[in-house]
Write a protein that holds these residues in place. Sequence first.
Motif, PDB file in Angstrom:
ATOM      1  N   TYR A  96      24.878   1.842  20.395  1.00 21.47           N
ATOM      2  CA  TYR A  96      25.808   0.711  20.428  1.00 21.47           C
ATOM      3  C   TYR A  96      25.114  -0.589  20.037  1.00 21.47           C
ATOM      4  N   ALA A  97      23.871  -0.755  20.478  1.00 18.21           N
ATOM      5  CA  ALA A  97      23.110  -1.955  20.114  1.00 18.21           C
ATOM      6  C   ALA A  97      22.785  -1.953  18.624  1.00 18.21           C
ATOM      7  N   VAL A  98      22.459  -0.792  18.080  1.00 16.16           N
ATOM      8  CA  VAL A  98      22.174  -0.679  16.649  1.00 16.16           C
ATOM      9  C   VAL A  98      23.422  -1.028  15.844  1.00 16.16           C
ATOM     10  N   GLU A  99      24.562  -0.502  16.277  1.00 19.31           N
ATOM     11  CA  GLU A  99      25.839  -0.780  15.600  1.00 19.31           C
ATOM     12  C   GLU A  99      26.182  -2.265  15.688  1.00 19.31           C
ATOM     13  N   TYR A 100      26.000  -2.857  16.870  1.00 18.96           N
ATOM     14  CA  TYR A 100      26.287  -4.276  17.069  1.00 18.96           C
ATOM     15  C   TYR A 100      25.411  -5.141  16.160  1.00 18.96           C
ATOM     16  N   ASN A 101      24.108  -4.840  16.114  1.00 23.29           N
ATOM     17  CA  ASN A 101      23.188  -5.612  15.275  1.00 23.29           C
ATOM     18  C   ASN A 101      23.542  -5.489  13.800  1.00 23.29           C
ATOM     19  N   ALA A 102      23.929  -4.286  13.365  1.00 23.77           N
ATOM     20  CA  ALA A 102      24.308  -4.087  11.968  1.00 23.77           C
ATOM     21  C   ALA A 102      25.556  -4.897  11.623  1.00 23.77           C
ATOM     22  N   LYS A 103      26.545  -4.903  12.528  1.00 25.96           N
ATOM     23  CA  LYS A 103      27.764  -5.690  12.295  1.00 25.96           C
ATOM     24  C   LYS A 103      27.441  -7.178  12.255  1.00 25.96           C
ATOM     25  N   LYS A 104      26.600  -7.612  13.156  1.00 22.70           N
ATOM     26  CA  LYS A 104      26.239  -9.031  13.215  1.00 22.70           C
ATOM     27  C   LYS A 104      25.535  -9.479  11.930  1.00 22.70           C
ATOM     28  N   ARG A 105      24.632  -8.622  11.410  1.00 20.10           N
ATOM     29  CA  ARG A 105      23.916  -8.951  10.175  1.00 20.10           C
ATOM     30  C   ARG A 105      24.850  -9.008   8.979  1.00 20.10           C
ATOM     31  N   SER A 106      25.868  -8.116   8.949  1.00 21.76           N
ATOM     32  CA  SER A 106      26.763  -8.049   7.796  1.00 21.76           C
ATOM     33  C   SER A 106      27.894  -9.071   7.859  1.00 21.76           C
ATOM     34  N   GLY A 107      28.014  -9.768   8.997  1.00 20.57           N
ATOM     35  CA  GLY A 107      29.048 -10.789   9.117  1.00 20.57           C
ATOM     36  C   GLY A 107      30.373 -10.282   9.632  1.00 20.57           C
ATOM     37  N   VAL A 108      30.453  -9.004  10.006  1.00 23.44           N
ATOM     38  CA  VAL A 108      31.684  -8.447  10.572  1.00 23.44           C
ATOM     39  C   VAL A 108      31.846  -9.016  11.984  1.00 23.44           C
ATOM     40  N   PRO A 109      33.048  -9.496  12.326  1.00 23.02           N
ATOM     41  CA  PRO A 109      33.235 -10.056  13.674  1.00 23.02           C
ATOM     42  C   PRO A 109      32.957  -9.019  14.765  1.00 23.02           C
ATOM     43  N   THR A 110      32.164  -9.427  15.741  1.00 25.74           N
ATOM     44  CA  THR A 110      31.874  -8.562  16.888  1.00 25.74           C
ATOM     45  C   THR A 110      32.844  -8.924  17.998  1.00 25.74           C
ATOM     46  N   GLY A 111      32.748  -8.255  19.101  1.00 25.68           N
ATOM     47  CA  GLY A 111      33.667  -8.485  20.219  1.00 25.68           C
ATOM     48  C   GLY A 111      33.685  -9.916  20.702  1.00 25.68           C
ATOM     49  N   THR A 112      32.538 -10.595  20.733  1.00 22.31           N
ATOM     50  CA  THR A 112      32.501 -11.961  21.251  1.00 22.31           C
ATOM     51  C   THR A 112      33.198 -12.937  20.313  1.00 22.31           C
ATOM     52  N   GLU A 113      33.051 -12.732  18.996  1.00 20.34           N
ATOM     53  CA  GLU A 113      33.742 -13.625  18.063  1.00 20.34           C
ATOM     54  C   GLU A 113      35.257 -13.419  18.129  1.00 20.34           C
ATOM     55  N   LYS A 114      35.678 -12.169  18.340  1.00 20.90           N
ATOM     56  CA  LYS A 114      37.108 -11.892  18.452  1.00 20.90           C
ATOM     57  C   LYS A 114      37.689 -12.582  19.681  1.00 20.90           C
ATOM     58  N   LEU A 115      36.934 -12.603  20.772  1.00 18.21           N
ATOM     59  CA  LEU A 115      37.386 -13.308  21.980  1.00 18.21           C
ATOM     60  C   LEU A 115      37.570 -14.787  21.712  1.00 18.21           C
ATOM     61  N   GLU A 116      36.640 -15.387  20.991  1.00 22.62           N
ATOM     62  CA  GLU A 116      36.721 -16.811  20.665  1.00 22.62           C
ATOM     63  C   GLU A 116      37.957 -17.094  19.816  1.00 22.62           C
ATOM     64  N   GLU A 117      38.245 -16.188  18.854  1.00 24.82           N
ATOM     65  CA  GLU A 117      39.422 -16.369  18.009  1.00 24.82           C
ATOM     66  C   GLU A 117      40.709 -16.351  18.845  1.00 24.82           C
TER      67      GLU A 117
END
Length: 121
Positions: A96-117
Motif C-alpha cells: 500500500y505504501a509503494v502504491e501510494y508513493n507511486a501515485k504521489k510521484r505521478s500526480g494522481v490524487p491520493t486519498g488526502t487530496e480527495k478529502l481536501e477537494e
Amino acid sequence: MNNYELMVIFTPVLSDDEFKNEQRKFAALVTENGGQIVAENAWGLKSLAYPIQKKTTGLYWVTEYQASSDFNEKLKIQLLRDESVLRHMITKLDKYAVEYNAKKRSGVPTGTEKLEEVKNG
C-alpha cells in the motif's frame, strides 16, 4: 526484493556539491549490492525538532529503493560510519505504501487530496 524507504539527515555544513556526492555515494551503494533506486527526493535544509550534535538544522534526503533484506545491515553500517550523517531511518514499505508513493510521484490524487477537494467543495 523488498521495498524500503531511507531518510537521511546530513550535517548542515555540507556544501551543495558535498550533499550531492553523499546522495550519490549511498545510491551507488544500493545499486552495487544488487538493489535498485526507485525514487530520490532531496528536501534540502530543514529545521530539526530538537538539536542533534548541537545543530538545529539538517539536510534531508529521502530515497525509495528495492533490495534484499540482508543488504540493510550493510547500509546501516555505512550510515553509522559516515560523520556527515546526523540521523537515518530505514522503513520497510508494504504494497500500500509503494502504491501510494507511486501515485504521489505521478500526480494522481491520493486519498488526502480527495478529502481536501470535498472539503473545499
